[in-house]
Design a protein around this motif. Structure first.
Motif, mmCIF file in Angstrom:
data_model
loop_
_atom_site.group_PDB
_atom_site.id
_atom_site.type_symbol
_atom_site.label_atom_id
_atom_site.label_comp_id
_atom_site.label_asym_id
_atom_site.label_seq_id
_atom_site.Cartn_x
_atom_site.Cartn_y
_atom_site.Cartn_z
ATOM 1 N N LEU A 171 0.849 -1.197 0.000
ATOM 2 C CA LEU A 171 0.000 0.000 0.000
ATOM 3 C C LEU A 171 0.883 1.246 0.000
ATOM 4 N N GLY A 172 1.962 1.187 0.767
ATOM 5 C CA GLY A 172 2.875 2.325 0.841
ATOM 6 C C GLY A 172 3.485 2.649 -0.513
ATOM 7 N N ARG A 173 3.858 1.611 -1.242
ATOM 8 C CA ARG A 173 4.449 1.841 -2.560
ATOM 9 C C ARG A 173 3.444 2.515 -3.483
ATOM 10 N N ALA A 174 2.185 2.071 -3.378
ATOM 11 C CA ALA A 174 1.151 2.686 -4.211
ATOM 12 C C ALA A 174 0.936 4.139 -3.802
ATOM 13 N N LEU A 175 0.930 4.404 -2.489
ATOM 14 C CA LEU A 175 0.701 5.776 -2.016
ATOM 15 C C LEU A 175 1.845 6.700 -2.405
ATOM 16 N N MET A 199 -5.827 -1.710 8.494
ATOM 17 C CA MET A 199 -5.886 -1.467 7.063
ATOM 18 C C MET A 199 -7.084 -0.583 6.722
ATOM 19 N N CYS A 200 -8.236 -0.854 7.338
ATOM 20 C CA CYS A 200 -9.432 -0.028 7.124
ATOM 21 C C CYS A 200 -9.136 1.425 7.460
ATOM 22 N N ARG A 201 -8.472 1.593 8.597
ATOM 23 C CA ARG A 201 -8.163 2.952 9.054
ATOM 24 C C ARG A 201 -7.268 3.661 8.023
ATOM 25 N N PHE A 202 -6.249 2.943 7.534
ATOM 26 C CA PHE A 202 -5.361 3.571 6.547
ATOM 27 C C PHE A 202 -6.129 3.961 5.288
ATOM 28 N N ILE A 203 -6.982 3.050 4.836
ATOM 29 C CA ILE A 203 -7.718 3.329 3.601
ATOM 30 C C ILE A 203 -8.603 4.552 3.785
ATOM 31 N N GLU A 209 -7.944 12.245 4.084
ATOM 32 C CA GLU A 209 -6.939 13.309 4.182
ATOM 33 C C GLU A 209 -6.443 13.787 2.835
ATOM 34 N N PHE A 210 -6.213 12.847 1.911
ATOM 35 C CA PHE A 210 -5.638 13.246 0.623
ATOM 36 C C PHE A 210 -6.684 13.289 -0.486
ATOM 37 N N GLY A 211 -7.895 12.877 -0.171
ATOM 38 C CA GLY A 211 -8.946 12.900 -1.179
ATOM 39 C C GLY A 211 -8.735 11.895 -2.289
ATOM 40 N N THR A 212 -7.894 10.873 -2.032
ATOM 41 C CA THR A 212 -7.632 9.863 -3.057
ATOM 42 C C THR A 212 -8.868 8.996 -3.278
ATOM 43 N N THR A 213 -9.227 8.822 -4.524
ATOM 44 C CA THR A 213 -10.322 7.927 -4.849
ATOM 45 C C THR A 213 -9.849 6.485 -4.679
ATOM 46 N N VAL A 214 -10.679 5.661 -4.068
ATOM 47 C CA VAL A 214 -10.274 4.280 -3.822
ATOM 48 C C VAL A 214 -11.259 3.322 -4.486
ATOM 49 N N ILE A 227 -16.860 0.624 4.959
ATOM 50 C CA ILE A 227 -15.997 1.700 4.480
ATOM 51 C C ILE A 227 -16.339 2.220 3.094
ATOM 52 N N SER A 228 -17.186 1.511 2.334
ATOM 53 C CA SER A 228 -17.371 2.014 0.972
ATOM 54 C C SER A 228 -18.589 2.921 0.859
ATOM 55 N N ASP A 229 -18.498 3.870 -0.072
ATOM 56 C CA ASP A 229 -19.618 4.763 -0.340
ATOM 57 C C ASP A 229 -20.622 4.098 -1.269
ATOM 58 N N ARG A 230 -20.087 3.427 -2.293
ATOM 59 C CA ARG A 230 -20.977 2.711 -3.218
ATOM 60 C C ARG A 230 -20.344 1.375 -3.591
ATOM 61 N N VAL A 231 -21.189 0.441 -3.983
ATOM 62 C CA VAL A 231 -20.729 -0.922 -4.243
ATOM 63 C C VAL A 231 -21.198 -1.383 -5.623
#
Lengths: 264, 315
Positions: A171-175, A199-203, A209-214, A227-231
């Motif tokens: 995950l760190g490498r991706a971030l 992991m949930c907390r990090f996501i 914080e960074f507004g990254t779309t996941v 944790i998800s907004d839409r599925v």
């Protein structure tokens, strides 16, 4: 489709009528959905539903036979993986794909590779600008390490780390690439409850914080619904349902797909 | 007793008695060793990037040297000919990437290895079709005078050419080490060696990396070809020096640039000392097999080589 807040203008990613075949196997058929900027979007479905194939299409590992992908307003049919990375798509893998010979820090630094612009001659000689650049990126990598709370393993070769930590390094490498969109393929698979919570907390932090779309694939329904907004729900390569966690949970088709009931 | 004395005592007595001569032997071995290292480096580069043993490395040395000589014979000045040959090696790298590596992406390393065997035969035939198969003399203008180096009141005899070769080899090695440890391309290369998919996902273009690696190893082959070709003529047997690189690789470890260098030096110096001090006892020709026996011993006790990555298997 989803709630009233949906408007195509905000969509960072639009998947339209994507079909993917491997020989005679139809992995995806006419799948369409969108991902809005800044949301956490989950892709769920039974085994073999085409979830990983969908992620692979989005970041260019697979090229769909039909349909199109629009990312940040640019439509494409075929794109190479490294180009997708250059456009701001980072990802993790279902089976961890770290650079096993490298340390945690080096792995995370590879995520910065694309951002390093200095001439390799300057880098080799470690001269002024290249040196400054290396320091800046190193600083960013350290921030990622702090954020993921993996300071203690900075210099450890990743092949020696336990599974849960390897996932975190990935995950760190991706971030480190500061992506606009993060694709996570089963980020919590094989983790214990505590690791899952971390992991949930990090996501959620990355998203908040960074507004990254996941966009994430996950089997743990509790996690997905939390944790998800839409599925998006896929089954046998087809789109079965699309909506908020509550809508999806109540959708009879989804219940059938998971419980295997036959309806007429 | 006689035999034991001849094997285990008198050679060392000789060394101690004539230290300057011993230094000369070591220095000569050192210089040959650097040339071995140079050939071995080409293998290491490609192995690091694709986990494949490039069987064609020796022929690449031959091909580069043939191209250079061919151009010289047609009246191209040496420096220009070297420049053109570098260009040819880069073109060759691009062609290899397109025709051989791209279709075989994500295949087992063994399949790539077989492909490099094919490449060997192709390059051999192609080079000889283009430039002819007779033995050629290569002269790039490096002086070949004997040099007398003063040492402790005596003189040590060295060949100026060997010194040049060693100097050039050292510069190349240093350059490559910096290139792979300091630059983004170097880090990308190590990433590609570890995991193709993940490398692509962080934005590394496999194709670019492959072209870079094969080009660099083509240039290393050219330098090795110039040095060895100038020494012993450009002909088919030039490609066989790759065989000398194998024990160097086993000693140094397939994945290590410093390993290739140290391995080359150990073998270069070891075989010279063996030849001079023990050669007469067994009728000579120790130089021909010393490297392989040393490699065999290493395989028994330290199969990963001096600097190779430890082989750990999880069960």
């Amino acid at each position: 489709m989803a709630g009233p807040e949906t408007s195509p203008a905000e969509a960072i990613l639009e998947v339209e009528n994507v079909s993917l075949r491997f020989g005679g196997v139809q992995a995806l058929s006419e799948v369409s959905f969108d991902v809005q900027s800044g949301e956490v979007r989950a892709i769920i479905g039974p085994n073999g539903a085409g979830k990983s194939s969908m992620l692979n299409v989005i970041n260019g590992f697979y090229h769909p036979q039909e349909g199109s992908i629009t990312f940040k307003g640019v439509t494409r049919r075929r794109m190479r993986t490294h180009e997708a990375a250059a456009q701001g798509i980072a990802r993790t893998f279902q089976n961890i794909a770290l650079f096993r010979g490298m340390t945690t820090l080096d792995n995370i630094m590879t995520g910065r590779n694309l951002k390093m612009k200095r001439n390799f001659l300057l880098q080799a000689l470690y001269l002024g600008p290249a040196r400054r650049e290396e320091m800046e990126h190193r600083e960013f990598a350290e921030r990622v390490i702090d954020f993921l709370e993996i300071q203690a393993i900075r210099k450890t070769p990743v092949s020696r780390l336990p599974y849960g930590l390897q996932k975190r390094v990935e995950l760190g490498r991706a971030l480190a690439a500061e992506p606009d969109m993060l694709l996570l393929d089963e980020p919590m698979a094989g983790m214990n409850t505590e690791e899952k919570e971390d992991m949930c907390r990090f996501i959620l932090d990355v998203n908040g914080e960074f507004g990254t779309t996941v966009v994430l694939i996950e089997h743990d329904m509790g996690v997905v619904m939390d944790i998800s907004d839409r599925v998006v729900v896929l089954d046998y390569g087809r789109l079965l349902a699309d909506g908020t966690p509550d809508e999806v949970r109540r959708n009879p088709l989804v219940i059938d797909a998971y419980l295997g009931t036959v309806r007429d | 007793m006689e035999i034991l004395n001849a094997f285990f005592v008198s050679p060392f007595v000789d060394m101690a008695e004539y230290p300057v001569f011993f230094a000369e032997v070591v220095a000569n071995g050192f210089l040959t060793g650097i040339m071995y290292s140079l050939v071995a480096l080409g293998f290491v580069l490609i192995f690091k990037a694709s986990e494949t043993f490039n069987f064609a490395q020796g022929v690449m040395v031959l091909f580069a040297a043939l191209t250079l000589v061919g151009l010289q014979e047609r009246g191209v000045p040496t420096w220009l000919a070297i420049g053109i040959t570098v260009g040819v090696m880069v073109l060759l790298a691009m062609a290899i990437e397109k025709v051989m590596l791209r279709p075989l992406v994500n295949q087992d390393p063994f399949i790539l290895f077989m492909a490099t065997i094919g490449l060997t035969f192709f390059l051999e035939g192609f080079g000889e079709t283009l430039w002819g198969s007779n033995v050629k003399r290569l002269d790039v203008g490096i002086p070949e005078r004997p040099l007398e180096v003063p040492l402790g009141g005596d003189f040590m005899l060295l060949n100026e050419f060997d010194l040049w070769a060693a100097g050039i080899g050292a510069v190349m090695v240093l350059g490559l080490a910096l290139f792979f440890h300091r630059t983004t391309i170097g880090r990308a290369l190590r990433a590609v060696a570890d995991d193709h998919q993940a490398a692509m996902a962080v934005g590394i273009s496999l194709r670019t990396i492959w072209v870079v690696v094969w080009s660099v190893s083509g240039v290393v082959a050219l330098v090795a070809g110039i040095m060895w070709g100038a020494k012993s003529g450009v002909q088919f047997s030039l490609s066989l020096i790759a065989l000398k690189a194998l024990p160097v690789l086993i000693l140094g470890g397939l994945t290590s640039v410093p390993g290739a260098i140290v391995g080359g030096l150990i073998i270069g110096i070891g075989e010279k000392i063996g030849e001079v001090y023990w050669g007469p006892l067994v009728g000579g020709a120790i130089e021909n097999w010393f490297a392989y026996v040393l490699a065999l011993i290493f395989l028994l006790f330290r199969p990963q080589g001096l600097f190779g990555e430890r082989i750990i298997e999880r069960v």
